[in-house]
Design an enzyme around this catalytic site. Structure first.
Site, PDB file in Angstrom:
ATOM      1  N   HIS A  98       0.843  -1.192   0.000  1.00  5.88           N
ATOM      2  CA  HIS A  98       0.000   0.000   0.000  1.00  5.88           C
ATOM      3  C   HIS A  98       0.879   1.243   0.000  1.00  5.88           C
ATOM      4  CE1 HIS A  98      -3.935   1.931   0.653  1.00  5.88           C
ATOM      5  NE2 HIS A  98      -3.183   2.918   1.106  1.00  5.88           N
ATOM      6  N   ASP A 177     -14.860   2.571   6.632  1.00  7.77           N
ATOM      7  CA  ASP A 177     -13.848   3.428   6.013  1.00  7.77           C
ATOM      8  C   ASP A 177     -14.431   4.108   4.772  1.00  7.77           C
ATOM      9  OD1 ASP A 177     -11.193   4.525   5.445  1.00  7.77           O
ATOM     10  OD2 ASP A 177     -11.268   3.172   3.737  1.00  7.77           O
ATOM     11  N   ARG A 184     -14.388  12.692   5.203  1.00  8.12           N
ATOM     12  CA  ARG A 184     -13.108  13.319   5.576  1.00  8.12           C
ATOM     13  C   ARG A 184     -12.562  14.158   4.437  1.00  8.12           C
ATOM     14  NH1 ARG A 184      -9.463   8.640   6.519  1.00  8.12           N
ATOM     15  NH2 ARG A 184      -7.876  10.213   6.815  1.00  8.12           N
ATOM     16  N   SER A 199      -7.777   3.949   8.483  1.00  4.40           N
ATOM     17  CA  SER A 199      -8.337   3.797   7.139  1.00  4.40           C
ATOM     18  C   SER A 199      -7.511   2.799   6.315  1.00  4.40           C
ATOM     19  CB  SER A 199      -8.360   5.180   6.470  1.00  4.40           C
ATOM     20  OG  SER A 199      -8.566   5.070   5.097  1.00  4.40           O
ATOM     21  N   LYS A 203      -8.263  -1.626   5.539  1.00  4.04           N
ATOM     22  CA  LYS A 203      -8.361  -2.229   4.199  1.00  4.04           C
ATOM     23  C   LYS A 203      -7.394  -3.406   4.070  1.00  4.04           C
ATOM     24  CE  LYS A 203      -8.182   1.971   2.155  1.00  4.04           C
ATOM     25  NZ  LYS A 203      -8.843   3.239   2.428  1.00  4.04           N
TER      26      LYS A 203
END
Ligand code: URA
Length: 449
Positions: A98, A177, A184, A199, A203
């Site tokens: 990520h 999320d 947000r 967040s 995931k």
């Protein structure tokens, strides 16, 4: 009669009373209980708490921070979903990665096929761009025919036959999320370390791979530009991932200039394919190599750095990383011919950005370059805004290069939009001085698993 508009009535008074009470106590410095946090997220997902009250809760969290227990509770609350992903039928240990996102950052499209070609299965769920930073799903949509959302039941067979999958992560895997991130984004509560950590890690928990590598950016174009705060974000995410039993490592990487020379959807696909064929562009390749190494070591702790690099270079040089990408794209719906450079979307018009003086390039501001690409339709201004897949910027130089007056610094590719304003932005992104500066390294720090 009053002319002042009053806020929409909450639908569920009990849920509203609970969230208001939690906001008051959190603001006063009291830690919230895990079931309370779970309740707030579940109520918001169910539509029982209005946006304005959830925004106030998120803003309070952004200001006050979260304790370790609260952060774990929020992460768990985000993952509460009736839809689960089961990767247990994949042959071999599965790896995920990520990135916190940036400009010219096409690493996913390079590292996933390389690691898969090395024999380690990769499942990468990814998202779209918003704002100046690119999104992998948008880049992939520039390949004609490619299905960017793969049904869950096709993921395991695809990984077992090809070794990789890149697919959009629907919000239903981490509904908390999905719902709060959208809020947000429009309430200036994205740049909070605990909110980002919950967040991202939620995931990753939902996918539950065996190894995870995080790429956290620092520098002017990063989500968290300040280096110390970026380190804090990295350590927070690593601790959180480990609390959920995920084996994680990380790189702190440079986003003080665009990572690669191409910025824009189809331009970045071409760049990724060129890297897979061995181009090895400075900066972009250095980061990709570091991420690939950590990904391979995340599921094979005995692998030395040298052994990992030998494997990575071999699959690039013998063409198998490139072939893995093509086989995957075809399996996910694209025709092999759609990957040929001339078949990818191309903008029909160009403007050149030239050096106004001779000297050394001291800075290339990534946000300004990203904003320029948005002006010509390569970036998204709203969640569902249209994109021009061929548009973008090709950078001809990096920080530390010597240029002469009149040299081409960058090429703007466009069909529509305000190209003059975009060219001026790209021009203003380049800073030229009379002192040589050393280019920053692509990787500032590595956090081993
Ligand atoms: N990326 C995410 O997935 N979540 C954030 O909060 C920020 C970046």
């Amino acid at each position: 009669m009053s002319t002042t508009a009053s806020p929409r009535e909450p639908k569920d008074l009990a849920a509203s009373v609970r969230v208001l009470d939690a906001i008051n106590r959190k603001r006063a410095g009291t830690a919230l209980a895990a079931d309370e946090i779970a309740g707030i997220v579940a109520d918001f997902v169910a539509g029982s708490i209005p946006d304005y009250q959830m925004s106030a809760w998120l803003a309070t969290v952004a200001c006050q921070g979260l304790s370790t227990d609260e952060l774990t509770a929020l992460t768990r609350a985000y993952t509460a979903s009736p839809r689960q992903l089961d990767l247990s039928r994949i042959d071999g240990a599965v790896i995920d990665k990520h990135s916190t996102g940036g400009v010219g950052d096409t690493t996913t499209l390079i590292v996933v096929p390389i690691v898969a070609a090395c024999g380690a299965p990769v499942v990468k769920m990814t998202g779209r761009a918003l704002g100046y930073a690119g999104g992998t799903l948008d880049k992939l949509e520039s390949i004609k025919g490619l299905r960017v959302y793969l049904p869950t039941d096709e993921i395991v067979p695809m990984v077992n036959s090809i070794g990789m999958v890149i697919t959009g992560q629907g919000a239903d895997l981490t509904p908390g999320d999905g719902a709060t991130y959208a809020l947000r984004d429009v309430t200036a509560t994205v740049e909070s370390i605990p909110l980002i950590a919950a967040s991202i890690i939620s995931k990753k928990v939902a996918v539950r791979a065996d190894g995870l590598v995080l790429d956290v950016k620092t520098g002017a174009g990063a989500l968290i530009p300040d280096r110390d705060r970026a380190v804090q974000l990295t350590e927070t995410m690593l601790d959180l991932a480990r609390a959920f039993g995920l084996s994680a490592s990380a790189v702190l990487s440079d986003m003080s200039q665009p990572l690669g020379p191409s910025v824009g959807n189809a331009l970045e696909i071409r760049q990724a394919l060129a890297e897979l064929r061995g181009r090895r562009s400075p900066g972009l390749w250095d980061l990709c190599a570091a991420i690939c190494r950590l990904m391979l070591q995340s599921v094979d702790s005995g692998l030395t750095d040298e052994q990992a690099m030998t494997r990575i270079n071999r699959v690039v040089d013998d063409g198998s990383a490139y072939e893995t990408f093509v086989r995957w794209a075809v399996a996910q719906g694209a025709a092999a011919a759609a990957l040929e450079a001339e078949e990818l979307p191309t903008a029909s018009r160009r403007q050149l950005v030239k050096a106004a003086e001779s000297g050394w390039i001291t800075r290339i501001d990534p946000r300004t370059v990203g904003q320029a690409t948005m002006l010509v339709g390569a970036g998204r201004l709203t969640h569902d805004g249209p994109l021009d897949y061929g548009a973008g910027v090709l950078l001809q130089h990096r920080v530390g290069d010597r240029v002469a007056k009149g040299d081409v610094l960058a090429e703007l590719h466009y069909d529509r939009g305000d190209a003059d304003a975009a060219r001026q932005l790209v021009e203003s992104a380049f800073h030229i001085g009379d002192q040589h500066v050393t280019a920053p390294p692509a990787v500032h720090q590595i956090f081993e698993a």
